[in-house]
Design an enzyme around this catalytic site. Structure first.
Site, PDB file in Angstrom:
ATOM      1  N   LYS A   1     -78.005  55.460  75.523  1.00  0.00           N
ATOM      2  CA  LYS A   1     -77.523  54.083  75.663  1.00  0.00           C
ATOM      3  C   LYS A   1     -77.356  53.379  74.314  1.00  0.00           C
ATOM      4  CE  LYS A   1     -82.170  52.483  77.000  1.00  0.00           C
ATOM      5  NZ  LYS A   1     -82.729  53.831  77.287  1.00  0.00           N
ATOM      6  N   THR A   2     -78.241  53.683  73.347  1.00  0.00           N
ATOM      7  CA  THR A   2     -78.109  53.028  72.040  1.00  0.00           C
ATOM      8  C   THR A   2     -76.843  53.494  71.337  1.00  0.00           C
ATOM      9  OG1 THR A   2     -80.518  52.878  71.848  1.00  0.00           O
ATOM     10  CG2 THR A   2     -79.239  52.595  69.832  1.00  0.00           C
TER      11      THR A   2
ATOM     12  N   GLU B   1     -77.347  46.465  74.884  1.00  0.00           N
ATOM     13  CA  GLU B   1     -78.082  47.589  75.446  1.00  0.00           C
ATOM     14  C   GLU B   1     -79.099  47.009  76.424  1.00  0.00           C
ATOM     15  OE1 GLU B   1     -81.280  50.908  73.877  1.00  0.00           O
ATOM     16  OE2 GLU B   1     -79.717  50.187  72.503  1.00  0.00           O
TER      17      GLU B   1
END
Length: 444
Positions: free
Chosen positions: A109-110, A152
């Site tokens: 996700k980052t 995020e």
């Protein structure tokens, strides 16, 4: 303008929120058990420790997930009539103020959020960005802009289910941040079923959901919702993927139309998938193909995600944040593509996670040629940090891999004494193992 007091302001997520609130003109103070560099950069009053006396003239207290709501500082805020917000509740409010995109998932996700930030910048949209890692395209891990809001969204926080965004991206979902049966912790879900239920809540609040076409779990969780799929069988996929030593090259194909070539500067098949997630999210948000290609090609990688630290005596030293067996495996597969002997300093992260996954960690680490296992980085949890790490090293040895358990200073000395010109030394984990890699490079 409001006046916020932020507990744990030195944390990555809390310091990013503080930066964004300051840019909007709000007043900010904070406190932390160990004030340091992030607080100094912000230039706001920061108290050491936690006490109701720190609240000053604040009208809102922001509380990180691990802090219990019966903490004296929280109770003091409520007694004075202050608004008390969990970190995720504040993020929900901020994302609701503009058109927004949110990225979540167990892995990637980052990086996917960073790729999307690069695309939105290439499109000239002046994005507001909150990221879980350092990105050189931003001032750290947050950027204030007047355009769309991109964040995020950490699925480890059970409150993420309440966040609503226009475009929601989910990279994948596994049973991470799930507490062992009978254990309750504020930053863990009580069960995998509860995590899946929270994910469904997040997806239901989105305008459109972007997720992988070949993920049966996410396809089931998103059933009946407006969704767009990436990967084979989806709307956007990669054609002619060519693996490069530190990246990859491929063509983006959208609904059968070739959108042109992309060359990523980050390695691994998992990053091709992350690029597809970011690309389809951008298309769903109305961004054109040229900006998507430019943004993906410009993306330099996020700090601590296969980050090249340097070379020493011919050995390449790389750091990676991988702290789940799936991430460990993906990182090691990318590392093996460099054609060097892969030697790992591995630091498990969190006692509860390691107790659940130590055997899976050992299996994933068999992709390395040699592994030095460090004590578990406890992140405040109680347990046998050395015993758990020894267990992983012993299982690796039983599986036929060269492995040993060492303390941090012993591990650094071992790496220094065994550097070879054909080596890739990889520091891996979500704790402070990266400092060993930095010392290895700078101290020799």
């Amino acid at each position: 303008m409001r006046k916020f007091h932020i507990m744990g302001i030195e944390g990555v997520g809390m310091s990013a929120l503080a930066r964004l609130l300051l840019a909007e003109g709000h007043g900010v103070t904070g406190c932390d058990l160990a004030p340091g560099a992030k607080a100094r950069v912000l230039g706001v009053p920061v108290h050491q420790g936690h006490s109701p006396e720190h609240l000053g003239d604040a009208d809102t207290l922001v509380v990180p997930t691990p802090i219990p709501l019966d903490h004296p500082e929280v109770e003091g805020a409520r007694a004075r009539g202050l608004k008390v917000l969990r970190r995720m509740e504040l993020l929900k409010d901020l994302l609701g103020e503009k058109p927004s995109l949110g990225v979540t998932g167990t892995h990637g996700k980052t990086t996917t959020t960073g790729m999307l930030a690069s695309i939105l910048l290439a499109a000239g949209l002046d994005p507001w960005v909150l990221l879980g890692g350092e990105l050189s395209l931003l001032p750290g891990n947050a950027r204030y802009g007047r355009g769309p809001r991109l964040a995020e969204v950490d699925e480890s926080d059970p409150l993420f289910r309440e966040v609503a965004v226009g475009v929601a991206v989910v990279t994948n979902l596994e049973a991470d941040h799930v507490a062992p049966q009978g254990v309750m912790a504020p930053n863990y879900h009580p069960s995998f079923a509860a995590l899946k239920e929270a994910m469904r809540g997040f997806l239901e609040r989105a305008g459109v959901v972007v997720l992988p076409a070949e993920d049966p779990l996410l396809l089931g969780l998103s059933q009946g919702l407006p969704r767009r799929l990436f990967g084979r069988g989806g709307a956007l996929w990669a054609e002619g993927v060519e693996r490069l030593p530190l990246g990859s090259r491929f063509h983006l194909v959208y609904e059968g139309e070739d959108l042109g070539p992309v060359e990523l500067k980050v390695p691994g098949a998992h990053n091709v998938q992350n690029a597809l997630a970011a690309g389809l999210a951008a298309l769903s948000f109305g961004v054109g193909p040229e900006a998507i290609r430019e943004g993906l090609s410009r993306f330099p990688g996020v700090g601590r995600r296969f980050q090249r630290l340097g070379e020493v005596r011919g050995a390449l030293v790389v750091d990676d944040y991988a702290h789940h067996p799936t991430e460990v495996r993906a990182t090691l597969e990318a590392a093996r593509g460099l054609g060097r002997r892969v030697r790992v300093l591995f630091q498990p992260h969190r006692i509860l996670r390691t107790e659940e996954l130590w055997e899976a960690f050992a299996e994933a680490l068999t992709l390395a040629d040699e592994v030095v296992v460090l004590p578990v980085y406890t992140a405040g949890e109680r347990g046998d940090a050395e015993g758990l790490a020894r267990r992983i090293a012993e299982r690796l040895s039983a599986l036929g891999r060269e492995a040993r358990f060492l303390g941090k200073e012993e591990a650094l000395a071992y790496a220094r004494a065994h550097l070879g010109p054909e080596d890739l030394w990889l520091t891996m984990g979500a704790g402070d193992v990266n400092r060993l890699g930095e010392r290895l490079v700078h101290e020799g």
